[in-house]
Write an enzyme that holds these catalytic residues in place. Structure first.
Site, mmCIF file in Angstrom:
data_model
loop_
_atom_site.group_PDB
_atom_site.id
_atom_site.type_symbol
_atom_site.label_atom_id
_atom_site.label_comp_id
_atom_site.label_asym_id
_atom_site.label_seq_id
_atom_site.Cartn_x
_atom_site.Cartn_y
_atom_site.Cartn_z
ATOM 1 N N LYS A 1 39.327 32.269 43.231
ATOM 2 C CA LYS A 1 40.181 31.444 44.081
ATOM 3 C C LYS A 1 39.924 29.977 43.698
ATOM 4 O O LYS A 1 39.215 29.244 44.390
ATOM 5 C CB LYS A 1 39.873 31.717 45.557
ATOM 6 C CG LYS A 1 40.853 31.080 46.527
ATOM 7 C CD LYS A 1 40.533 31.525 47.953
ATOM 8 C CE LYS A 1 41.489 30.879 48.945
ATOM 9 N NZ LYS A 1 41.210 31.283 50.322
ATOM 10 N N GLU B 1 37.448 38.921 49.938
ATOM 11 C CA GLU B 1 36.690 40.170 49.929
ATOM 12 C C GLU B 1 37.620 41.356 50.206
ATOM 13 O O GLU B 1 37.505 42.413 49.572
ATOM 14 C CB GLU B 1 35.577 40.131 50.987
ATOM 15 C CG GLU B 1 34.457 39.162 50.693
ATOM 16 C CD GLU B 1 34.705 37.725 51.177
ATOM 17 O OE1 GLU B 1 33.732 36.967 51.248
ATOM 18 O OE2 GLU B 1 35.865 37.358 51.476
ATOM 19 N N GLU C 1 47.273 27.916 53.708
ATOM 20 C CA GLU C 1 47.111 28.869 52.604
ATOM 21 C C GLU C 1 48.136 29.994 52.708
ATOM 22 O O GLU C 1 48.700 30.431 51.702
ATOM 23 C CB GLU C 1 45.708 29.479 52.628
ATOM 24 C CG GLU C 1 44.601 28.511 52.348
ATOM 25 C CD GLU C 1 43.254 29.180 52.415
ATOM 26 O OE1 GLU C 1 42.638 29.364 51.351
ATOM 27 O OE2 GLU C 1 42.813 29.536 53.537
ATOM 28 N N TYR D 1 46.102 50.354 30.787
ATOM 29 C CA TYR D 1 45.728 49.046 31.352
ATOM 30 C C TYR D 1 46.927 48.176 31.683
ATOM 31 O O TYR D 1 46.851 47.321 32.555
ATOM 32 C CB TYR D 1 44.723 48.303 30.471
ATOM 33 C CG TYR D 1 45.107 48.140 29.024
ATOM 34 C CD1 TYR D 1 46.009 47.174 28.621
ATOM 35 C CD2 TYR D 1 44.527 48.952 28.051
ATOM 36 C CE1 TYR D 1 46.338 47.020 27.287
ATOM 37 C CE2 TYR D 1 44.850 48.802 26.722
ATOM 38 C CZ TYR D 1 45.758 47.837 26.333
ATOM 39 O OH TYR D 1 46.089 47.690 25.017
#
Length: 119
Positions: A98, A73, A21, A53
């Site tokens: 993910k 997290e 990864e 934004y």
């Protein structure tokens, strides 16, 4: 509180627990809900009295593309803290998707959702 939402921000990052990864990277998708009082901006039709934004989107992508972390997290926390740097944002909900997580069974998505505020 009023809400400004950004949905489906996409960026390639190298986050994850496994070496593959980190080496190859993958796409992460981020949804944000920013809570703030938009009345001052609306009354004066003044961008400087709300959250831009477009800037938040660019900053979020930069976090995802930035320094790798093991956990989504942690990535969500970094994004939340970046959003709260904007003075008018009182609270933020961050969802990190993910979709290519290394799971051995069929699945649609993996998400982590956090809410952070100034309080």
């Amino acid at each position: 509180m009023d809400r400004v939402a950004l949905r489906g921000l996409r960026a390639r990052g190298h986050h994850g627990v496994f070496p593959k990864e980190r080496e190859e990277g993958q796409t992460f998708i981020v949804d944000l809900v920013l809570s703030l009082d938009t009345r001052p901006a609306a009354v004066g039709d003044d961008l400087s009295k709300t959250v831009h934004y477009g800037v938040v989107a660019e900053e979020t992508v930069a976090v995802v593309e930035g320094e790798p972390v093991a956990l989504i997290e942690t990535l969500a926390e970094r994004i939340a803290q970046q959003c709260l740097k904007h003075d008018r944002v009182e609270e933020v909900e961050v969802v990190v998707h993910k979709p290519d997580a290394p799971i051995t069974v069929p699945f649609d998505d993996v998400t982590v959702t956090i809410t952070r505020s100034r309080v």
